[in-house]
Design a protein around this motif. Sequence first.
Motif, PDB file in Angstrom:
ATOM      1  N   ALA A  23       3.200 -35.091 -25.473  1.00 29.67           N
ATOM      2  CA  ALA A  23       3.325 -34.562 -24.117  1.00 29.67           C
ATOM      3  C   ALA A  23       4.743 -34.089 -23.814  1.00 29.67           C
ATOM      4  CB  ALA A  23       2.879 -35.598 -23.093  1.00 29.67           C
ATOM      5  N   ALA A  24       5.758 -34.776 -24.334  1.00 31.22           N
ATOM      6  CA  ALA A  24       7.143 -34.361 -24.097  1.00 31.22           C
ATOM      7  C   ALA A  24       7.402 -32.993 -24.720  1.00 31.22           C
ATOM      8  CB  ALA A  24       8.116 -35.406 -24.630  1.00 31.22           C
ATOM      9  N   ALA A  25       6.904 -32.809 -25.925  1.00 29.27           N
ATOM     10  CA  ALA A  25       7.029 -31.493 -26.572  1.00 29.27           C
ATOM     11  C   ALA A  25       6.207 -30.457 -25.802  1.00 29.27           C
ATOM     12  CB  ALA A  25       6.578 -31.571 -28.028  1.00 29.27           C
ATOM     13  N   GLY A  26       5.062 -30.884 -25.268  1.00 28.34           N
ATOM     14  CA  GLY A  26       4.216 -29.987 -24.485  1.00 28.34           C
ATOM     15  C   GLY A  26       4.885 -29.516 -23.210  1.00 28.34           C
ATOM     16  N   GLU A  27       5.721 -30.359 -22.631  1.00 27.27           N
ATOM     17  CA  GLU A  27       6.459 -29.953 -21.433  1.00 27.27           C
ATOM     18  C   GLU A  27       7.397 -28.793 -21.766  1.00 27.27           C
ATOM     19  OE1 GLU A  27       9.060 -31.838 -17.759  1.00 27.27           O
ATOM     20  OE2 GLU A  27       8.649 -33.093 -19.523  1.00 27.27           O
ATOM     21  N   LYS A  28       7.977 -28.821 -22.953  1.00 27.47           N
ATOM     22  CA  LYS A  28       8.844 -27.716 -23.391  1.00 27.47           C
ATOM     23  C   LYS A  28       8.013 -26.451 -23.612  1.00 27.47           C
ATOM     24  CE  LYS A  28      12.254 -30.760 -25.374  1.00 27.47           C
ATOM     25  NZ  LYS A  28      12.723 -31.414 -26.566  1.00 27.47           N
ATOM     26  N   VAL A  29       6.836 -26.587 -24.193  1.00 30.43           N
ATOM     27  CA  VAL A  29       5.949 -25.436 -24.383  1.00 30.43           C
ATOM     28  C   VAL A  29       5.576 -24.844 -23.022  1.00 30.43           C
ATOM     29  CG1 VAL A  29       3.706 -24.649 -25.270  1.00 30.43           C
ATOM     30  CG2 VAL A  29       5.019 -26.355 -26.553  1.00 30.43           C
ATOM     31  N   PHE A  30       5.333 -25.712 -22.041  1.00 32.01           N
ATOM     32  CA  PHE A  30       4.960 -25.278 -20.700  1.00 32.01           C
ATOM     33  C   PHE A  30       6.070 -24.464 -20.031  1.00 32.01           C
ATOM     34  CE2 PHE A  30       4.245 -25.850 -16.095  1.00 32.01           C
ATOM     35  CZ  PHE A  30       2.941 -25.375 -16.010  1.00 32.01           C
ATOM     36  N   GLY A  31       7.278 -24.554 -20.532  1.00 29.49           N
ATOM     37  CA  GLY A  31       8.385 -23.770 -19.998  1.00 29.49           C
ATOM     38  C   GLY A  31       8.061 -22.285 -19.913  1.00 29.49           C
ATOM     39  N   VAL A  32       7.337 -21.773 -20.887  1.00 32.15           N
ATOM     40  CA  VAL A  32       6.916 -20.371 -20.873  1.00 32.15           C
ATOM     41  C   VAL A  32       5.887 -20.137 -19.767  1.00 32.15           C
ATOM     42  CG1 VAL A  32       5.736 -18.577 -22.224  1.00 32.15           C
ATOM     43  CG2 VAL A  32       7.375 -20.093 -23.333  1.00 32.15           C
ATOM     44  N   CYS A  33       5.018 -21.086 -19.559  1.00 34.01           N
ATOM     45  CA  CYS A  33       3.944 -20.978 -18.564  1.00 34.01           C
ATOM     46  C   CYS A  33       4.486 -20.974 -17.135  1.00 34.01           C
ATOM     47  CB  CYS A  33       2.953 -22.126 -18.718  1.00 34.01           C
ATOM     48  SG  CYS A  33       2.358 -22.378 -20.404  1.00 34.01           S
ATOM     49  N   LYS A  34       5.658 -21.617 -16.951  1.00 31.68           N
ATOM     50  CA  LYS A  34       6.253 -21.766 -15.615  1.00 31.68           C
ATOM     51  C   LYS A  34       6.535 -20.436 -14.935  1.00 31.68           C
ATOM     52  CE  LYS A  34       8.608 -26.195 -15.891  1.00 31.68           C
ATOM     53  NZ  LYS A  34       9.922 -26.843 -15.874  1.00 31.68           N
ATOM     54  N   ALA A  35       6.611 -19.364 -15.701  1.00 34.30           N
ATOM     55  CA  ALA A  35       6.847 -18.058 -15.087  1.00 34.30           C
ATOM     56  C   ALA A  35       5.713 -17.708 -14.121  1.00 34.30           C
ATOM     57  CB  ALA A  35       6.977 -16.981 -16.166  1.00 34.30           C
ATOM     58  N   CYS A  36       4.516 -18.242 -14.371  1.00 35.35           N
ATOM     59  CA  CYS A  36       3.343 -17.906 -13.550  1.00 35.35           C
ATOM     60  C   CYS A  36       2.623 -19.118 -12.964  1.00 35.35           C
ATOM     61  CB  CYS A  36       2.347 -17.113 -14.385  1.00 35.35           C
ATOM     62  SG  CYS A  36       2.994 -15.550 -15.019  1.00 35.35           S
ATOM     63  N   HIS A  37       2.746 -20.281 -13.595  1.00 33.58           N
ATOM     64  CA  HIS A  37       1.972 -21.462 -13.207  1.00 33.58           C
ATOM     65  C   HIS A  37       2.859 -22.640 -12.838  1.00 33.58           C
ATOM     66  CE1 HIS A  37      -1.807 -19.740 -14.707  1.00 33.58           C
ATOM     67  NE2 HIS A  37      -1.092 -19.292 -15.734  1.00 33.58           N
ATOM     68  N   GLN A  38       2.335 -23.484 -11.953  1.00 34.36           N
ATOM     69  CA  GLN A  38       3.002 -24.734 -11.607  1.00 34.36           C
ATOM     70  C   GLN A  38       2.039 -25.886 -11.875  1.00 34.36           C
ATOM     71  OE1 GLN A  38       4.666 -24.833  -7.636  1.00 34.36           O
ATOM     72  NE2 GLN A  38       5.416 -22.722  -7.790  1.00 34.36           N
ATOM     73  N   ILE A  39       2.630 -27.067 -12.037  1.00 37.57           N
ATOM     74  CA  ILE A  39       1.841 -28.281 -12.227  1.00 37.57           C
ATOM     75  C   ILE A  39       2.633 -29.439 -11.629  1.00 37.57           C
ATOM     76  CG2 ILE A  39       2.750 -28.876 -14.519  1.00 37.57           C
ATOM     77  CD1 ILE A  39      -0.275 -29.515 -15.257  1.00 37.57           C
ATOM     78  N   GLY A  40       1.935 -30.445 -11.130  1.00 40.96           N
ATOM     79  CA  GLY A  40       2.602 -31.596 -10.534  1.00 40.96           C
ATOM     80  C   GLY A  40       2.266 -31.699  -9.055  1.00 40.96           C
ATOM     81  N   GLU A  41       2.813 -32.719  -8.418  1.00 42.31           N
ATOM     82  CA  GLU A  41       2.464 -33.029  -7.022  1.00 42.31           C
ATOM     83  C   GLU A  41       2.830 -31.924  -6.033  1.00 42.31           C
ATOM     84  OE1 GLU A  41       2.919 -37.147  -5.646  1.00 42.31           O
ATOM     85  OE2 GLU A  41       3.609 -37.596  -7.685  1.00 42.31           O
ATOM     86  N   THR A  42       3.820 -31.130  -6.331  1.00 45.83           N
ATOM     87  CA  THR A  42       4.222 -30.060  -5.408  1.00 45.83           C
ATOM     88  C   THR A  42       3.747 -28.678  -5.870  1.00 45.83           C
ATOM     89  OG1 THR A  42       6.360 -29.797  -6.522  1.00 45.83           O
ATOM     90  CG2 THR A  42       6.270 -31.346  -4.657  1.00 45.83           C
ATOM     91  N   ALA A  43       2.873 -28.637  -6.864  1.00 47.32           N
ATOM     92  CA  ALA A  43       2.422 -27.361  -7.429  1.00 47.32           C
ATOM     93  C   ALA A  43       1.706 -26.502  -6.401  1.00 47.32           C
ATOM     94  CB  ALA A  43       1.515 -27.620  -8.627  1.00 47.32           C
ATOM     95  N   LYS A  44       2.016 -25.212  -6.493  1.00 52.55           N
ATOM     96  CA  LYS A  44       1.364 -24.214  -5.638  1.00 52.55           C
ATOM     97  C   LYS A  44       0.899 -23.065  -6.525  1.00 52.55           C
ATOM     98  CE  LYS A  44       4.320 -25.080  -1.586  1.00 52.55           C
ATOM     99  NZ  LYS A  44       4.628 -26.416  -1.945  1.00 52.55           N
ATOM    100  N   ASN A  45      -0.026 -22.274  -5.998  1.00 50.34           N
ATOM    101  CA  ASN A  45      -0.432 -21.066  -6.694  1.00 50.34           C
ATOM    102  C   ASN A  45       0.718 -20.069  -6.636  1.00 50.34           C
ATOM    103  OD1 ASN A  45      -3.025 -22.093  -7.128  1.00 50.34           O
ATOM    104  ND2 ASN A  45      -3.741 -21.309  -5.174  1.00 50.34           N
ATOM    105  N   GLY A  46       0.876 -19.326  -7.692  1.00 50.16           N
ATOM    106  CA  GLY A  46       1.886 -18.277  -7.750  1.00 50.16           C
ATOM    107  C   GLY A  46       1.238 -17.040  -8.331  1.00 50.16           C
ATOM    108  N   VAL A  47       1.877 -16.469  -9.326  1.00 51.83           N
ATOM    109  CA  VAL A  47       1.280 -15.347 -10.042  1.00 51.83           C
ATOM    110  C   VAL A  47      -0.030 -15.816 -10.668  1.00 51.83           C
ATOM    111  CG1 VAL A  47       1.588 -13.759 -11.985  1.00 51.83           C
ATOM    112  CG2 VAL A  47       3.502 -14.249 -10.457  1.00 51.83           C
TER     113      VAL A  47
END
Length: 127
Positions: A23-47
């Motif tokens: 999962a820790a390595a997956g968080e780094k992979v998710f770095g690319v996804c952050k341009a369009c997606h959010q995750i976590g308690e404060t996540a909102k829709n974006g692109v």
Amino acid sequence: MRGFIFVALLAIACAGEVKAQDAAAGEKVFGVCKACHQIGETAKNGVGPQLNGIIGRKAGTVEGYNYSKANKESGITWDEATFREYIKDPKAKIPGTKMIYAGLKDEQRTNDLIAYLQQFDTDGKKK
């Protein structure tokens, strides 16, 4: 000669082995996804839609996100296998999707990304 054969057999045996999800390595992979997606308690829709609780969720159902017709009508419920197919080549899995991403081809990085995403329930809290 026997040493060479042993090393060759060991290499063949290990070639298909995939490491456990990280999962820790997956968080780094998710770095690319952050341009369009959010995750976590404060996540909102974006692109793209927020991804809380994606595994087990029906495609095209995040409230307040304007999905493509193709995604809404795909009939997909995200599980690990379906997500793997999609993230490898989104446009092949759901032709007509709005997701602009060439795909994640590396199996280990996909494993890690799934481990990271699975940590979050539908409210964005870590399980």
